[in-house]
Scaffold this motif. Structure first.
Motif, mmCIF file in Angstrom:
data_model
loop_
_atom_site.group_PDB
_atom_site.id
_atom_site.type_symbol
_atom_site.label_atom_id
_atom_site.label_comp_id
_atom_site.label_asym_id
_atom_site.label_seq_id
_atom_site.Cartn_x
_atom_site.Cartn_y
_atom_site.Cartn_z
ATOM 1 N N VAL A 167 0.644 -1.329 0.054
ATOM 2 C CA VAL A 167 -0.050 -0.118 0.089
ATOM 3 C C VAL A 167 0.885 1.128 -0.038
ATOM 4 C CG1 VAL A 167 -1.874 1.409 1.237
ATOM 5 C CG2 VAL A 167 -1.918 -0.927 1.394
ATOM 6 N N GLY A 168 0.633 2.040 -0.959
ATOM 7 C CA GLY A 168 1.179 3.472 -1.058
ATOM 8 C C GLY A 168 2.453 3.214 -1.997
ATOM 9 N N LYS A 169 2.783 2.129 -2.554
ATOM 10 C CA LYS A 169 3.881 2.134 -3.526
ATOM 11 C C LYS A 169 3.297 2.560 -4.817
ATOM 12 C CE LYS A 169 6.466 -1.453 -1.276
ATOM 13 N NZ LYS A 169 7.333 -2.915 -1.347
ATOM 14 N N ASP A 170 4.139 2.990 -5.689
ATOM 15 C CA ASP A 170 3.991 3.216 -6.998
ATOM 16 C C ASP A 170 3.968 2.075 -7.927
ATOM 17 O OD1 ASP A 170 3.614 4.424 -9.518
ATOM 18 O OD2 ASP A 170 5.284 6.129 -9.286
ATOM 19 N N TYR A 171 2.953 1.794 -8.652
ATOM 20 C CA TYR A 171 3.008 0.632 -9.524
ATOM 21 C C TYR A 171 2.727 1.150 -11.041
ATOM 22 C CZ TYR A 171 3.015 -3.415 -6.397
ATOM 23 O OH TYR A 171 3.180 -4.186 -5.494
ATOM 24 N N SER A 172 3.004 2.321 -11.130
ATOM 25 C CA SER A 172 2.632 2.959 -12.389
ATOM 26 C C SER A 172 3.320 2.265 -13.573
ATOM 27 C CB SER A 172 2.592 4.276 -12.430
ATOM 28 O OG SER A 172 4.070 5.028 -12.219
ATOM 29 N N ARG A 173 4.715 1.929 -13.219
ATOM 30 C CA ARG A 173 5.328 1.487 -14.299
ATOM 31 C C ARG A 173 5.145 -0.073 -14.405
ATOM 32 N NH1 ARG A 173 5.969 5.189 -17.233
ATOM 33 N NH2 ARG A 173 7.797 4.025 -18.342
ATOM 34 N N TRP A 174 4.490 -0.827 -13.812
ATOM 35 C CA TRP A 174 4.099 -2.289 -13.964
ATOM 36 C C TRP A 174 3.360 -2.333 -15.216
ATOM 37 C CZ3 TRP A 174 7.469 -5.663 -11.999
ATOM 38 C CH2 TRP A 174 7.942 -5.622 -10.746
ATOM 39 N N ASN A 175 3.596 -3.160 -16.017
ATOM 40 C CA ASN A 175 2.958 -3.497 -17.338
ATOM 41 C C ASN A 175 1.344 -3.531 -17.133
ATOM 42 O OD1 ASN A 175 4.615 -3.295 -19.427
ATOM 43 N ND2 ASN A 175 4.798 -5.505 -19.734
ATOM 44 N N ASP A 176 0.939 -4.395 -16.112
ATOM 45 C CA ASP A 176 -0.473 -4.276 -16.034
ATOM 46 C C ASP A 176 -1.083 -3.006 -15.978
ATOM 47 O OD1 ASP A 176 0.892 -4.728 -13.568
ATOM 48 O OD2 ASP A 176 -0.919 -5.238 -12.378
ATOM 49 N N VAL A 177 -0.584 -2.154 -14.695
ATOM 50 C CA VAL A 177 -1.150 -0.965 -14.441
ATOM 51 C C VAL A 177 -0.922 0.080 -15.778
ATOM 52 C CG1 VAL A 177 -1.089 1.014 -12.901
ATOM 53 C CG2 VAL A 177 -0.755 -1.046 -12.158
ATOM 54 N N TYR A 178 0.330 -0.004 -16.137
ATOM 55 C CA TYR A 178 0.705 1.003 -17.182
ATOM 56 C C TYR A 178 -0.364 0.830 -18.468
ATOM 57 C CZ TYR A 178 3.672 3.317 -20.424
ATOM 58 O OH TYR A 178 4.169 4.130 -21.539
ATOM 59 N N LEU A 179 -0.445 -0.292 -18.848
ATOM 60 C CA LEU A 179 -1.103 -0.651 -20.112
ATOM 61 C C LEU A 179 -2.423 -0.189 -20.031
ATOM 62 C CD1 LEU A 179 0.479 -3.913 -21.481
ATOM 63 C CD2 LEU A 179 0.813 -1.503 -22.664
ATOM 64 N N THR A 180 -3.234 -0.668 -18.620
ATOM 65 C CA THR A 180 -4.528 -0.543 -18.297
ATOM 66 C C THR A 180 -4.979 0.913 -18.266
ATOM 67 O OG1 THR A 180 -4.471 -2.544 -17.448
ATOM 68 C CG2 THR A 180 -6.496 -1.211 -16.874
ATOM 69 N N LEU A 181 -4.190 1.617 -17.662
ATOM 70 C CA LEU A 181 -4.425 3.074 -17.545
ATOM 71 C C LEU A 181 -4.533 3.927 -18.805
ATOM 72 C CD1 LEU A 181 -2.184 4.032 -14.386
ATOM 73 C CD2 LEU A 181 -4.779 4.028 -14.631
ATOM 74 N N ARG A 182 -3.870 3.190 -19.944
ATOM 75 C CA ARG A 182 -3.926 3.890 -21.223
ATOM 76 C C ARG A 182 -4.816 3.276 -22.132
ATOM 77 N NH1 ARG A 182 0.338 4.680 -18.593
ATOM 78 N NH2 ARG A 182 1.774 6.572 -19.033
ATOM 79 N N GLY A 183 -5.761 2.134 -21.587
ATOM 80 C CA GLY A 183 -6.751 1.872 -22.179
ATOM 81 C C GLY A 183 -6.615 0.625 -22.980
ATOM 82 N N LYS A 184 -5.619 -0.124 -22.744
ATOM 83 C CA LYS A 184 -5.003 -1.298 -23.332
ATOM 84 C C LYS A 184 -5.436 -2.470 -22.377
ATOM 85 C CE LYS A 184 -1.574 1.263 -26.087
ATOM 86 N NZ LYS A 184 -0.412 1.036 -26.580
ATOM 87 N N TYR A 185 -5.158 -3.734 -22.774
ATOM 88 C CA TYR A 185 -5.241 -4.718 -21.940
ATOM 89 C C TYR A 185 -3.784 -4.850 -21.107
ATOM 90 C CZ TYR A 185 -5.201 -9.816 -20.715
ATOM 91 O OH TYR A 185 -5.082 -10.787 -19.706
#
Length: 479
Positions: A111-129
């Protein structure tokens, strides 16, 4: 290398390569297949939970979704699935906001960590799978965990992503199912391969056996031995065998007829010439004694022709016969007694004595009694013709090495060295001590009869002098 072994090795090679190729494909496909199925389930689960978490993420307080998820992580389970017992739940769920910061984690560690660079989070935030597979232990390739993310959509504006919910599951949780599937495939594959090899071996054995029987038949025909076409049933080999038999019959028939006519013409020249010469002389005036002598010569030569033709016809019949049509039990001792009776007059005329010896143990063979009677008679006729007048001729029957052997021995001059290799030639004969000469068809006839019965005939000089002929006939097998 024999053709049966070639066929078997070729079959084994083809089946083995095909089985290896297919089993490898199946085994290799089990693992990705199971993982694809697992990923499909994670997609469904992530999207379901993302819908449930959307109101809490929108409000900024995970009061509704977090407690049940924490309770899920603490649950225990005992389920038997496909032969494998499941004792703990494997899902890990975390939620991040639109900036990729972890808002909630069922593991309670990130909790509180930055996961924005992980593929699952990175791609999903950009509307991809968004999905990834990461090792929990960098040194252990079996520690990979599959992460599948789903976007958390703003309930008021579903075109806006306000966060990401990721569901993770260790790939090791499916390893048991993968190994079980691979074992089942390998076990059944090995069984099918074994059955295929057995079928191949049976087929190769059948084909090799049929070809071997056909080759034995061809070898017998080529060597001039008695040969009966084996029964191959109703298949392509049987069709080929029948075609070979028909061709053989036509060729042998033509060749045999030509050879027979040639030899018959050659052998009849002498008596016909003698009859012609005597008949021409009878047209002239001559003393009565001379006339009677020439008439006697004509009758003698005519009898010779008749005897020659009769014996040749008998030989032709037995040579053309490939097998016994009706074999029956024949008492060998009784057969010898009957033949002795047939020649009692000839023996008495020459003052010879036939020593039958003792009867011995009963001997019975399977065969044609008439043919055997003629064969033994021919051997006895030769012995009478070559043995000195007043001598003893011995005839005996005994058991030897699975054969019933009829031996006829005389005390005549024996066989000259130059004639030993030619005794069984058609029309070849030695002059008898009284000057008479046989047709030269007796021994060839005996040889053909012996071959028909699966036996042999030998004629050789005896150690104590004279000649000894032996006709060996196989005894029936006894259980």
């Amino acid at each position: 290398m024999k053709i049966g072994l070639r066929i078997l090795l070729g079959y084994v090679l083809i089946v083995g390569l095909a089985a290896w190729f297919l089993l490898n494909i199946f085994v290799d496909e089990v693992k990705p297949g199971v993982r694809a199925s697992q990923e499909d389930t994670l997609v469904d689960t992530a999207n379901l939970l993302a819908e449930m978490a959307a109101p809490d993420v929108k409000s900024g307080a995970l009061t509704a979704i977090a407690p049940p998820m924490r309770d899920y992580a603490r649950r225990s389970v005992s389920a038997r699935i496909g032969g494998i017992t499941k004792r703990h739940l494997d899902y890990r769920v975390y939620i991040v906001d639109a900036g990729g910061i972890v808002l909630f984690d069922t593991a309670g560690t990130d909790v509180g960590k930055d996961y924005s660079r992980w593929n699952d989070v990175y791609l999903t935030l950009r509307g991809k799978y968004g999905a990834r597979s990461t090792r929990s232990d960098p040194d252990d390739e079996n520690s990979t965990v599959m992460y599948v993310a789903a976007p958390i959509l703003d309930p008021a504006d579903r075109s806006r992503i306000i966060g990401v919910l990721t569901v993770a599951k260790p790939n090791a949780s499916a390893q048991g199912f993968i190994e079980r599937g691979q074992r089942v495939i390998l076990r059944w594959g090995a069984l099918l391969l074994g059955l295929s090899l057995l079928v191949g071996m049976a087929f190769a054995w059948w084909l090799a056996r049929a070809l071997r029987r056909l080759m034995d038949y061809v070898a017998d025909v080529e060597a001039g031995r008695k040969a009966v076409l084996p029964d191959f049933g109703n298949n392509e080999i049987a069709t080929l065998a029948r075609a070979l038999e028909a061709m053989r019959t036509r060729l042998e028939g033509k060749e045999y007829a030509e050879r027979l006519m040639h030899t018959l013409t050659h052998e009849l020249k002498s008596p016909i010439a003698a009859i012609q010469a005597s008949a021409e002389l009878l047209q002239e005036d001559m003393p009565e004694a001379e006339r009677r002598r020439f008439l006697g010569n004509i009758l003698e030569q005519n009898t010779r022709q008749k005897r020659l033709i009769d014996k040749l016809l008998a030989l032709v019949r037995v040579e053309q016969q490939q097998r016994l049509e009706q074999a029956a039990p024949v008492d060998v001792h009784a057969l010898c007694a009957v033949v002795a009776g047939d020649f009692s007059g000839a023996l008495a005329e020459r003052g010879q004595v036939l020593d039958m010896g003792e009867g011995g143990t009963p001997l019975h063979v399977q065969g044609d009694e008439l043919l055997l009677r003629q064969a033994v008679g021919n051997l006895l006729d030769n012995a009478i013709g070559f043995a000195p007048p007043g001598s003893v001729i011995r005839i005996a029957a005994c058991r030897r090495d699975g054969f019933a052997v009829v031996a006829i021995c005389d005390s005549g001059p024996g066989i000259p060295a130059y004639a030993q290799e030619r005794l069984f030639e058609r029309f070849y004969s030695l002059p008898r001590p009284d000057g008479a000469k046989s047709t030269g068809l007796g021994l060839p006839f005996v040889r053909e009869v012996a071959a028909l019965h699966g036996g042999t005939v030998t004629v050789a000089n005896a150690a104590q002098g004279g000649c000894c002929a032996e006709l060996a006939l196989p005894l029936p097998l006894t259980l």
